[in-house]
Design a protein around this motif. Structure first.
Motif, mmCIF file in Angstrom:
data_model
loop_
_atom_site.group_PDB
_atom_site.id
_atom_site.type_symbol
_atom_site.label_atom_id
_atom_site.label_comp_id
_atom_site.label_asym_id
_atom_site.label_seq_id
_atom_site.Cartn_x
_atom_site.Cartn_y
_atom_site.Cartn_z
ATOM 1 N N GLU A 283 0.820 -1.203 0.000
ATOM 2 C CA GLU A 283 0.000 0.000 0.000
ATOM 3 C C GLU A 283 0.860 1.261 0.000
ATOM 4 O OE1 GLU A 283 -3.185 0.494 -0.377
ATOM 5 O OE2 GLU A 283 -3.529 -1.659 -0.659
ATOM 6 N N ASP A 284 1.968 1.224 0.716
ATOM 7 C CA ASP A 284 2.829 2.405 0.769
ATOM 8 C C ASP A 284 3.450 2.689 -0.586
ATOM 9 O OD1 ASP A 284 4.211 4.440 2.505
ATOM 10 O OD2 ASP A 284 5.980 3.374 1.757
ATOM 11 N N TYR A 285 3.910 1.654 -1.270
ATOM 12 C CA TYR A 285 4.520 1.877 -2.585
ATOM 13 C C TYR A 285 3.483 2.258 -3.635
ATOM 14 C CZ TYR A 285 9.235 0.514 -1.312
ATOM 15 O OH TYR A 285 10.491 0.492 -0.763
ATOM 16 N N LEU A 286 2.284 1.740 -3.527
ATOM 17 C CA LEU A 286 1.236 2.165 -4.453
ATOM 18 C C LEU A 286 0.852 3.625 -4.214
ATOM 19 C CD1 LEU A 286 -1.095 -0.977 -4.576
ATOM 20 C CD2 LEU A 286 0.481 -0.164 -6.331
ATOM 21 N N ARG A 287 0.838 4.048 -2.959
ATOM 22 C CA ARG A 287 0.538 5.449 -2.652
ATOM 23 C C ARG A 287 1.625 6.358 -3.215
ATOM 24 N NH1 ARG A 287 2.472 8.512 1.254
ATOM 25 N NH2 ARG A 287 3.422 6.696 2.276
ATOM 26 N N LEU A 288 2.890 5.986 -3.017
ATOM 27 C CA LEU A 288 3.981 6.785 -3.575
ATOM 28 C C LEU A 288 3.972 6.749 -5.098
ATOM 29 C CD1 LEU A 288 6.857 5.725 -1.142
ATOM 30 C CD2 LEU A 288 5.617 7.897 -1.161
ATOM 31 N N GLY A 289 3.657 5.596 -5.662
ATOM 32 C CA GLY A 289 3.573 5.505 -7.114
ATOM 33 C C GLY A 289 2.471 6.373 -7.691
ATOM 34 N N GLN A 290 1.352 6.483 -6.996
ATOM 35 C CA GLN A 290 0.261 7.345 -7.456
ATOM 36 C C GLN A 290 0.683 8.814 -7.446
ATOM 37 O OE1 GLN A 290 -2.602 5.984 -8.590
ATOM 38 N NE2 GLN A 290 -3.344 8.010 -9.201
ATOM 39 N N LYS A 291 1.429 9.225 -6.427
ATOM 40 C CA LYS A 291 1.921 10.597 -6.379
ATOM 41 C C LYS A 291 2.913 10.868 -7.506
ATOM 42 C CE LYS A 291 1.356 11.417 -1.420
ATOM 43 N NZ LYS A 291 2.029 11.785 -0.159
ATOM 44 N N ALA A 292 3.834 9.937 -7.730
ATOM 45 C CA ALA A 292 4.799 10.110 -8.815
ATOM 46 C C ALA A 292 4.096 10.160 -10.167
ATOM 47 C CB ALA A 292 5.818 8.969 -8.790
ATOM 48 N N CYS A 355 7.090 -1.549 -9.599
ATOM 49 C CA CYS A 355 7.723 -2.866 -9.536
ATOM 50 C C CYS A 355 7.920 -3.329 -8.095
ATOM 51 C CB CYS A 355 9.061 -2.835 -10.269
ATOM 52 S SG CYS A 355 8.906 -2.822 -12.068
ATOM 53 N N ASN A 356 8.186 -2.399 -7.185
ATOM 54 C CA ASN A 356 8.310 -2.781 -5.782
ATOM 55 C C ASN A 356 6.986 -3.312 -5.245
ATOM 56 O OD1 ASN A 356 10.975 -2.020 -5.772
ATOM 57 N ND2 ASN A 356 10.633 -0.054 -4.770
ATOM 58 N N ALA A 357 5.894 -2.658 -5.614
ATOM 59 C CA ALA A 357 4.581 -3.161 -5.205
ATOM 60 C C ALA A 357 4.315 -4.539 -5.798
ATOM 61 C CB ALA A 357 3.497 -2.172 -5.629
ATOM 62 N N GLY A 358 4.742 -4.752 -7.047
ATOM 63 C CA GLY A 358 4.585 -6.076 -7.651
ATOM 64 C C GLY A 358 5.417 -7.132 -6.954
ATOM 65 N N PHE A 359 6.589 -6.754 -6.458
ATOM 66 C CA PHE A 359 7.441 -7.688 -5.725
ATOM 67 C C PHE A 359 6.724 -8.212 -4.476
ATOM 68 C CE2 PHE A 359 10.505 -8.126 -2.203
ATOM 69 C CZ PHE A 359 11.265 -9.177 -2.665
ATOM 70 N N PHE A 360 6.087 -7.317 -3.734
ATOM 71 C CA PHE A 360 5.369 -7.742 -2.525
ATOM 72 C C PHE A 360 4.112 -8.539 -2.879
ATOM 73 C CE2 PHE A 360 7.617 -3.871 -0.974
ATOM 74 C CZ PHE A 360 8.474 -4.531 -0.120
ATOM 75 N N LYS A 420 13.044 -5.069 4.884
ATOM 76 C CA LYS A 420 14.152 -4.236 5.336
ATOM 77 C C LYS A 420 15.097 -3.894 4.200
ATOM 78 C CE LYS A 420 14.488 -5.364 10.241
ATOM 79 N NZ LYS A 420 15.408 -5.799 11.326
ATOM 80 N N LEU A 421 14.801 -4.365 2.997
ATOM 81 C CA LEU A 421 15.660 -4.080 1.863
ATOM 82 C C LEU A 421 15.330 -2.722 1.256
ATOM 83 C CD1 LEU A 421 15.852 -7.508 0.006
ATOM 84 C CD2 LEU A 421 17.589 -6.413 1.402
ATOM 85 N N PHE A 422 14.064 -2.440 1.034
ATOM 86 C CA PHE A 422 13.643 -1.170 0.432
ATOM 87 C C PHE A 422 12.246 -0.841 0.895
ATOM 88 C CE2 PHE A 422 13.276 -4.665 -2.593
ATOM 89 C CZ PHE A 422 11.924 -4.703 -2.823
#
Length: 422
Positions: A283-292, A355-360, A420-422
């Motif tokens: 959810e955090d990466y999708l939120r940041l991705g939406q802003k970008a 891609c980070n969101a896809g990884f999770f 803890k990686l990213f």
């Protein structure tokens, strides 16, 4: 040796040719051999029968050494356990294709990275030159020539910037980086399957599906197959095929009490890990991705709009007082916007978040796929799977279990991310 019947031999030596030796006492030496009936612990070295046979020439007489008939016989299970040569050949063919994909994505990624830097520098140079000409034309001199040159340069920069914003070279570069990394990962997994031994038809199908899924997720062509650079919403990238049922494959013994490395606590821990990844990390990466994505859309529209206004202002230089101001100011702002968008690689940032969101999401689906399988033989070994999840999240096994315990105690919210990686 065959004439030994007593426990000692007498060996005497005398010489008649020399008088000095004849005067000496005879030399006697005794060699004691064990009696036949006495038990001894003497161990004789193993003889190499094959070498003796060749030296004595016994093969010509038809004599067959016993050791040649003592070859281990293979059971039916051992014979059937040998890998199918056709399956191995297919996996090697896929391995070669994957290695070629790695090189292709790497080379094209470097090419598109050059596009981004060269286009950014060229377009900014054209815009600044057009703004300078508009300012000079406003001061007098060769007004018509400067106006025409400035207008044409602005129009050319507008067209180039529109194309650059459409294809997003920095985002394309990130796609190729991810594709290179994922194809290398697939290459290593296929090599591991071959080195462990006994690959199956299921392994071939799985490798083929993963190659085609990666081709769809990260296409090489720009026309027709290029990914949408400005979707409505940010969605996780998907580069894996649909999870299907695994074949039965056990690691370890055949003890009936062995549940292929799984137990109730491990299942509960993995369920909690899935919840943390879904609620916090993805959810955090999708939120940041939406802003970008929103920022990139605004910048992609603002750049060509400002260069168009600069072209209008430079064309009207001399007819009104604000035309020169518009021509110079719009050009300066367009250069700033272009530098921020493509120099800052906003499209690359959006692709990275996606891609980070896809990884999770891939980790979630892998856990759900194993937990939903009721046949323990068809699951991946529990201990190995837990270790894989921990390594992917940059945690040790104890840290992974501690995170699951925290999540189970705090049902509403947890203040820690899963990775803890990213």
């Amino acid at each position: 040796m065959a004439g030994v019947q007593s426990s000692s031999f007498l060996i005497s030596s005398s010489s008649s040719s020399s008088t000095s030796f004849s005067q000496r006492k005879p030399i006697r030496a005794a060699i004691n051999f064990p009696r036949i009936g006495r038990r001894t612990n003497i161990s004789l070295p193993t003889l190499q029968t094959k070498g003796l046979v060749e030296e004595l020439g016994l093969k010509s007489t038809g004599f067959t050494p016993i050791t040649e008939n003592l070859r281990p016989t293979r059971t039916v299970d051992q014979v059937n356990a040998r890998p199918d040569p056709l399956v191995v050949a297919k996996l090697y063919a896929i391995l070669e294709a994957v290695a070629d994909r790695v090189e292709m994505h790497k080379n094209i990624g470097e090419q598109r990275d050059n596009w981004n830097s060269l286009l950014l520098t060229s377009i900014n140079g054209i815009i600044l030159a057009a703004a300078a000409m508009a300012g000079i034309a406003a001061g007098g001199g060769a007004e018509v020539a400067l106006k025409l040159s400035s207008t044409l340069m602005y129009l050319g920069a507008t067209g180039m910037l529109t194309i650059m914003n459409k294809i997003q070279p920095s985002q394309l570069v990130e796609e190729q980086r991810n594709a290179t990394r994922l194809f290398k990962n697939l290459y290593n997994e296929i090599q591991t399957t071959l080195s462990i031994g006994h690959p199956t038809v299921s392994d071939v199908k799985d490798a083929m599906e993963r190659v085609l899924a990666l081709d769809r997720a990260f296409p090489l062509p720009l026309l027709g197959a290029m990914l949408e650079k400005f979707p409505e919403t940010a969605e996780p990238a998907v580069w894996w095929p649909e999870q299907r049922r695994r074949p039965a494959r056990r690691i370890g013994g055949n003890n009936n009490n062995d549940w292929n490395g799984w137990n109730g606590k491990l299942e509960d821990d993995l369920k909690e890990i899935t919840q943390v990844l879904r609620v916090k990390d993805k959810e955090d990466y999708l939120r940041l991705g939406q802003k970008a994505l929103k920022i990139n859309k605004i910048l992609a529209i603002s750049g060509p709009l400002l260069t168009s206004l600069g072209a209008v202002g430079s064309c009207l230089v001399g007819s009104s007082s604000w035309a020169a101001i518009l021509g110079v100011t719009a050009g300066a702002l367009a250069s700033v916007v272009n530098t921020f968008q493509h120099g800052g690689q906003v499209g690359m940032v959006f692709e990275m978040y996606r891609c980070n969101a896809g990884f999770f999401q891939l980790i979630e689906q892998s856990i759900d796929s194993n937990l939903s399988e009721k046949d323990m033989e068809r699951r991946e070994n529990g201990e190995v799977f837990e270790m894989k999840v921990a390594l992917k999240l940059g945690r040790s096994l104890s840290e992974l279990r501690d995170l699951a315990a925290k999540s189970s105690h705090k049902k509403q919210d947890i203040d820690e991310f899963g990775s803890k990686l990213f």
